[in-house]
Design a protein around this motif. Sequence first.
Motif, mmCIF file in Angstrom:
data_model
loop_
_atom_site.group_PDB
_atom_site.id
_atom_site.type_symbol
_atom_site.label_atom_id
_atom_site.label_comp_id
_atom_site.label_asym_id
_atom_site.label_seq_id
_atom_site.Cartn_x
_atom_site.Cartn_y
_atom_site.Cartn_z
ATOM 1 N N GLN A 59 -1.110 15.995 -38.706
ATOM 2 C CA GLN A 59 0.316 16.318 -38.559
ATOM 3 C C GLN A 59 1.166 15.053 -38.708
ATOM 4 O O GLN A 59 0.907 14.254 -39.593
ATOM 5 C CB GLN A 59 0.560 17.070 -37.250
ATOM 6 C CG GLN A 59 -0.225 18.358 -37.199
ATOM 7 C CD GLN A 59 -0.345 18.931 -35.811
ATOM 8 O OE1 GLN A 59 0.007 18.308 -34.837
ATOM 9 N NE2 GLN A 59 -0.855 20.156 -35.725
ATOM 10 N N LEU A 61 1.549 12.348 -36.771
ATOM 11 C CA LEU A 61 1.215 11.298 -35.808
ATOM 12 C C LEU A 61 1.568 9.929 -36.379
ATOM 13 O O LEU A 61 1.246 9.621 -37.513
ATOM 14 C CB LEU A 61 -0.278 11.323 -35.477
ATOM 15 C CG LEU A 61 -0.801 12.542 -34.728
ATOM 16 C CD1 LEU A 61 -2.300 12.443 -34.559
ATOM 17 C CD2 LEU A 61 -0.123 12.664 -33.386
ATOM 18 N N GLU A 65 -0.956 6.711 -32.460
ATOM 19 C CA GLU A 65 -0.748 7.887 -31.611
ATOM 20 C C GLU A 65 -1.961 8.813 -31.697
ATOM 21 O O GLU A 65 -2.754 8.730 -32.623
ATOM 22 C CB GLU A 65 0.496 8.669 -32.036
ATOM 23 C CG GLU A 65 1.799 8.026 -31.658
ATOM 24 C CD GLU A 65 2.980 8.929 -31.955
ATOM 25 O OE1 GLU A 65 3.963 8.833 -31.221
ATOM 26 O OE2 GLU A 65 2.920 9.724 -32.918
ATOM 27 N N PHE A 66 -2.068 9.685 -30.725
ATOM 28 C CA PHE A 66 -3.116 10.692 -30.740
ATOM 29 C C PHE A 66 -2.564 11.969 -30.139
ATOM 30 O O PHE A 66 -1.490 11.980 -29.549
ATOM 31 C CB PHE A 66 -4.361 10.220 -29.980
ATOM 32 C CG PHE A 66 -4.112 9.943 -28.524
ATOM 33 C CD1 PHE A 66 -4.331 10.928 -27.580
ATOM 34 C CD2 PHE A 66 -3.654 8.702 -28.102
ATOM 35 C CE1 PHE A 66 -4.090 10.697 -26.233
ATOM 36 C CE2 PHE A 66 -3.413 8.448 -26.762
ATOM 37 C CZ PHE A 66 -3.633 9.443 -25.820
ATOM 38 N N ARG A 67 -3.306 13.051 -30.327
ATOM 39 C CA ARG A 67 -2.930 14.329 -29.750
ATOM 40 C C ARG A 67 -4.203 15.028 -29.301
ATOM 41 O O ARG A 67 -5.286 14.740 -29.809
ATOM 42 C CB ARG A 67 -2.181 15.195 -30.767
ATOM 43 C CG ARG A 67 -3.032 15.625 -31.950
ATOM 44 C CD ARG A 67 -2.320 16.685 -32.785
ATOM 45 N NE ARG A 67 -3.113 17.121 -33.913
ATOM 46 C CZ ARG A 67 -4.086 18.022 -33.858
ATOM 47 N NH1 ARG A 67 -4.430 18.573 -32.711
ATOM 48 N NH2 ARG A 67 -4.738 18.379 -34.926
ATOM 49 N N PRO A 68 -4.096 15.934 -28.331
ATOM 50 C CA PRO A 68 -5.290 16.668 -27.917
ATOM 51 C C PRO A 68 -5.711 17.655 -29.004
ATOM 52 O O PRO A 68 -4.869 18.199 -29.728
ATOM 53 C CB PRO A 68 -4.850 17.400 -26.641
ATOM 54 C CG PRO A 68 -3.359 17.404 -26.677
ATOM 55 C CD PRO A 68 -2.923 16.249 -27.523
ATOM 56 N N CYS A 69 -6.998 17.859 -29.128
ATOM 57 C CA CYS A 69 -7.512 18.849 -30.081
ATOM 58 C C CYS A 69 -7.462 20.230 -29.443
ATOM 59 O O CYS A 69 -7.654 20.369 -28.232
ATOM 60 C CB CYS A 69 -8.958 18.528 -30.450
ATOM 61 S SG CYS A 69 -9.141 17.031 -31.425
ATOM 62 N N ASP A 70 -7.212 21.248 -30.270
ATOM 63 C CA ASP A 70 -7.275 22.602 -29.739
ATOM 64 C C ASP A 70 -8.732 23.083 -29.757
ATOM 65 O O ASP A 70 -9.621 22.392 -30.255
ATOM 66 C CB ASP A 70 -6.327 23.553 -30.488
ATOM 67 C CG ASP A 70 -6.686 23.751 -31.947
ATOM 68 O OD1 ASP A 70 -7.888 23.668 -32.299
ATOM 69 O OD2 ASP A 70 -5.765 24.011 -32.743
#
Length: 85
Positions: A59, A61, A65-70
């Motif tokens: 996406q 980012l 940066e990082f984001r949680p995985c679904d």
Amino acid sequence: FFKENDGELSIIQSMELPLTNVRISVREGKHRMVRRMLANCSHPVVELKRERHGFIELQDLAEGEFRPCDDSEIDWAKGLLQVTK
């Protein structure tokens, strides 16, 4: 432009290109492969951005940066770790 000679591609004519966005999809990139491929076309890489890693879309980012995985992304990653016999 390229010419094939005994299974190898050689550059027979190069041209100056303006800076351009190029989108390349590779299944397995190793050892700066994208940079080397574009350099062989006389197209320098100024910036390289990964848009996804396998099933996981990165996406918008920013660097670092990082984001949680679904759940579906976690299941996909776990599937990579399973050994088939």
